[in-house]
Write an enzyme that holds these catalytic residues in place. Structure first.
Site, mmCIF file in Angstrom:
data_model
loop_
_atom_site.group_PDB
_atom_site.id
_atom_site.type_symbol
_atom_site.label_atom_id
_atom_site.label_comp_id
_atom_site.label_asym_id
_atom_site.label_seq_id
_atom_site.Cartn_x
_atom_site.Cartn_y
_atom_site.Cartn_z
ATOM 1 N N ASP A 1 0.856 -1.174 0.000
ATOM 2 C CA ASP A 1 0.000 0.000 0.000
ATOM 3 C C ASP A 1 0.903 1.240 0.000
ATOM 4 O O ASP A 1 2.124 1.154 0.174
ATOM 5 C CB ASP A 1 -0.979 -0.018 1.184
ATOM 6 C CG ASP A 1 -2.199 0.867 0.897
ATOM 7 O OD1 ASP A 1 -2.162 1.651 -0.078
ATOM 8 O OD2 ASP A 1 -3.202 0.773 1.645
HETATM 9 C C1 BGC Z 1 -5.057 3.261 -0.002
HETATM 10 C C2 BGC Z 1 -5.241 2.206 -1.051
HETATM 11 C C3 BGC Z 1 -5.099 2.800 -2.419
HETATM 12 C C4 BGC Z 1 -3.763 3.491 -2.528
HETATM 13 C C5 BGC Z 1 -3.510 4.091 -3.896
HETATM 14 C C6 BGC Z 1 -3.824 4.094 -0.226
HETATM 15 O O1 BGC Z 1 -3.774 5.185 0.621
HETATM 16 O O2 BGC Z 1 -5.018 2.645 1.262
HETATM 17 O O3 BGC Z 1 -6.502 1.606 -0.905
HETATM 18 O O4 BGC Z 1 -5.238 1.805 -3.397
HETATM 19 O O5 BGC Z 1 -3.719 4.517 -1.570
HETATM 20 O O6 BGC Z 1 -4.292 5.197 -4.134
#
Ligand code: BGC
Length: 785
Positions: free
Chosen positions: A303
């Site tokens: 993530d």
């Molecule tokens: C979130 C994810 C997301 C990623 C990319 C993160 O802050 O937890 O769910 O896919 O950002 O945008």
């Protein structure tokens, strides 16, 4: 095998044909521990090309494939880097995200394909969560349809639109089990149940990836956030998680396993720590379970800055250590933190990371790129981009999805007459009140990819079109947060001058729901409660439409307002779907996928909980304890234990009667079930069937989701008071009766035992075929040795 079986099952259960399922959707537990390798990621021809390419790569180029940056609008802390062109040219980047147009994507892709030494295409990702340009309801609303086939179709539309803009990878589905409405991201998932969550996970993956990943309109799915993220303590986003291995396996892993089994090309490792080990540095979940037990061949992406966050977690004191720990634990690609970019090559040179592990991670990235056909077709066709968006059939699907997501929570009569809904055409004037009645910004929800406010049809627009401007009297009444006395006074006057009132109240989608939007109070924000009470006091029949990314604790509303509909955030077709429902052109059929709390203090609240040694059964919990029997039970002294509305609950404009519960067997053998489960005896037929007859006893046609629940007693490990083990959506004309049959296999009676082995033990089993998790007549089955 499981996938194939499931696929035909779900297609057959399509509401389009209005037939019950021929067989039930297999339990997530049915997924075998040696899941089939997704063939789409491994064909011999691509493997040959891949190996040839790998041979040519320098260590820095290999590391480059494991590096990912956000080159568009940031959705988290930035890195400060903007030198993407230069990095791409040098082969230092494998994937980019948050770039949203074919033109911009092609520009970056041209640098990779035409100017980098090895011409390896980039992989472009985005959070395409519930639609790209055509925004469907938020996932919590989508799941409330209990309609995996519908979800698959919406994901297909999302894939078609996103791929037309050059995006071939979505960070979806979010398959986190969520039991706590305080957690803002409860809006992004399919609720609290692993069985339903697994069915939805499969549907999303199939929809995104289509029949073939290399079709230019398919996109790779990314099941996230692996794992336990939804169990954040106190419902506070990013918070630590403590879960026993058994709870992890029984409740939190099944949707991920289902996504893997359905062929998800990628997974995202979560932000949270799990029992003290950050999920993005956890070899037990990433290697032992994911790779060894499930045989996952795809790519694991971290993530957003989760690799760098290992330092804040306290398991690494510097960037190189964080990179080493994440990589060795099984995170192939580093999203945004730049720690692989800066450290991985050096870690290989210093022999802290074996180069062959880097090779393996690079293979996983390249495999996805080969599988998507990016080497043959790296560019999006810019001339076809615009035409792919908002196609009429996509919008019509968005309306259907919105209609099926609505959950009718209450529909009482007004002054002793008929239920308030559906509204009769006799109501001459309609007061439309509330900050969400004409709101184009919040309808698409908190994560809306390329959704645009101007695409949204609001309730006010649709209502005006339906009944004419002269009959609709609109007053905003308040802002979502804030508002004035004048607004309130105007709304009151408007209500008083009208025959009925529709109130559109709720949360602000981007700020109050989704990521980083946990709430400690779950009431209506701002002055909306005051507005609600004042308008209700006018004595006009009122309908409350709740727009929210979670259940809201509104005991006053549920007591005083005659009709309440949970609308979630319904997407671009919010207005038409709501108006058709309000006027009875379509009959609400959504059911809750989360237990709806009475008070925040009940959270985490979920139906599939364990009993206690002192369960508060057969006790009136509506008042404080009056004696020792009432006191020394598992209860609150100031609140009931039960939810406001249980999991699986939702009303309709018609009524259904459940009867004639029948089983074909009342006894099963644990040994035979275990043989079936562990491959000793592969039987084509299921162990037993249970059926019930459902009759539409009202006057309107409707669709009902019939639910099957199981409880095991007498096992060595205590099991939930109920566990969903099947569901079927059926359509019933007025007066029609339909027999619904569930076929149960060994997995419906199995659980993770003391050795964390999935197996069946002798037990007394209670089964319910019921309209929700709190009702239904029961049948008893014995599982003997
Ligand atoms: C979130 C994810 C997301 C990623 C990319 C993160 O802050 O937890 O769910 O896919 O950002 O945008």
């Amino acid at each position: 095998m499981t996938t194939m079986m499931l696929r035909s099952t779900v297609v057959a259960c399509s509401l389009m044909c209005c037939q019950p399922l021929p067989a039930q959707i297999p339990s997530p537990a049915a997924i075998r521990s040696t899941a089939a390798i997704p063939s789409q990621l491994t064909d011999a021809n691509s493997e040959r090309k891949l190996e040839a390419l790998l041979q040519k790569m320098t260590l820095d180029e290999k590391v480059g494939q494991l590096v990912q940056y956000s080159a568009g609008q940031t959705t988290g802390p930035g890195t400060g880097r903007t030198d993407y062109d230069d990095m791409i040219r040098k082969g230092e980047v494998g994937a980019l995200f948050n770039i949203t147009t074919a033109h911009d994507i092609n520009a970056y892709q041209r640098i990779a394909v035409e100017q980098s030494r090895l011409h390896i295409p980039l992989l472009f990702g985005l959070d395409v969560i519930h639609g790209f340009r055509t925004e469907f309801p938020i996932p919590l609303g989508m799941a409330s349809s209990w309609d995996p086939e519908l979800i698959e179709r919406t994901a297909r539309v999302a894939a078609r639109e996103a791929s037309a803009s050059g995006i071939r990878w979505t960070f979806s589905p979010m398959v986190d089990i969520a039991r706590d409405a305080r957690w803002g991201r409860i809006s992004e998932g399919s609720g609290e149940d692993p069985y339903l969550g697994a069915a939805m996970a499969r549907a999303y993956v199939r929809g995104y990836q289509g029949a073939r990943l290399d079709a230019t309109d398919s996109i790779a799915a990314c099941a996230k956030h692996y794992v336990g993220y939804g169990a954040a303590e106190g419902g506070r986003d990013y918070n630590a998680v403590e879960l026993s291995e058994r709870t992890l396996r029984q409740f939190y892993l099944p949707p991920f396993h289902a996504a893997v089994d359905a062929g998800a090309a990628t997974l995202m490792s979560a932000f949270n720590s799990l029992n003290g080990v950050p999920s993005s540095a956890n070899p037990f979940t990433l290697k032992q379970i994911l790779r060894k037990e499930w045989g996952f061949q795809g790519l694991v992406d971290s993530d957003y800055t989760a690799v760098a966050e290992l330092v804040a977690h306290g398991v690494a004191n510097d960037g190189p250590t964080a990179a080493r720990k994440a990589f060795l634990a099984g995170v192939d690609m580093d999203m945004v933190s730049s720690l692989y970019h800066e450290n991985l090559a050096q870690l290989v040179r210093s022999r802290e990371v074996p180069e062959m592990d880097v090779d393996e991670a690079v293979r996983r990235v390249l495999r996805v790129k080969f599988a998507l056909g990016l080497f043959e077709h790296p560019y999006a066709d810019e001339t076809r981009e615009a035409a792919a968006m908002l196609q009429p059939e996509s919008l019509s699907l968005a309306r259907t999805a919105a209609e099926r997501s609505l959950v009718l929570l209450k529909n009482a009569s007004f002054s002793g007459g008929a239920p308030v809904l559906p509204l009769s055409n006799k109501a001459r004037t309609i007061a439309l009140i509330g900050p969400l009645a004409d709101d184009i910004y919040d309808m698409p929800g908190s994560s809306s990819a390329q959704g645009r406010p101007e695409d949204v049809i609001t309730l006010r627009m649709a209502l005006t079109q339906r009944v004419g401007a002269d009959r609709v009297r609109y007053a905003k009444g308040s802002e979502i947060i804030g508002g004035s006395e004048e607004q309130l006074a105007e709304a009151l006057k408007t209500a008083e001058q009208s025959d009925v009132v529709i109130l559109a109240l709720g949360e602000n989608a981007p700020e109050m729901t989704g990521e980083a939007a946990s709430r400690a109070y779950l009431g209506l924000p701002g002055r909306q409660q005051q507005l609600l009470e004042k308008i209700t006091a006018t004595g006009k029949p009122a309908v409350l439409l709740l727009f929210s990314g979670r259940p809201l604790t509104l005991p006053w509303a549920f007591e005083h307002v005659p009709a309440v509909l949970a609308a979630w955030f319904p997407g671009v077709q919010a207005g038409p779907a709501l108006v058709r429902t309000i006027f009875g052109e379509t009959n609400p059929s959504g059911k809750l996928v989360v237990s709806w709390p009475r008070s925040v203090g009940q959270e985490p609240l979920y139906y599939n909980a364990l009993s206690t040694g002192r369960p508060a059964v057969a006790i009136d919990l509506t008042h404080p304890p009056r004696n020792g029997d009432e006191k020394y039970t598992s209860r609150y002294i100031d609140e009931q234990n039960s939810p406001q509305f249980p999991f699986g609950y939702g009303l309709s404009y018609t009524e259904y009667r459940y009867g004639n519960l029948q089983m074909d067997k009342t006894q099963l053998s644990a040994k035979a079930l275990n043989d079936e489960l562990h491959g000793g005896a592969r039987t084509a037929s299921k162990a037993m069937t249970i059926s019930a007859e459902i009759t539409n006893i009202g006057t309107q046609a409707g669709e009902e989701t019939v639910q099957l629940y199981v409880r095991l007693r007498g096992t060595n490990i205590a099991q939930p008071v109920r566990a969903l083990s099947g569901f079927q959506r059926i359509a019933l004309a007025p007066g029609e009766t339909r027999k619904v049959t569930f076929a149960l296999g060994a997995e419906a009676f199995a659980f993770w035992n003391e050795q964390n082995r999935f197996s069946v033990e002798p037990a007394r089993v209670t089964l319910w075929v019921s309209p929700d998790s709190s009702r239904g007549s029961e049948a008893i089955l014995q599982i003997t040795n």
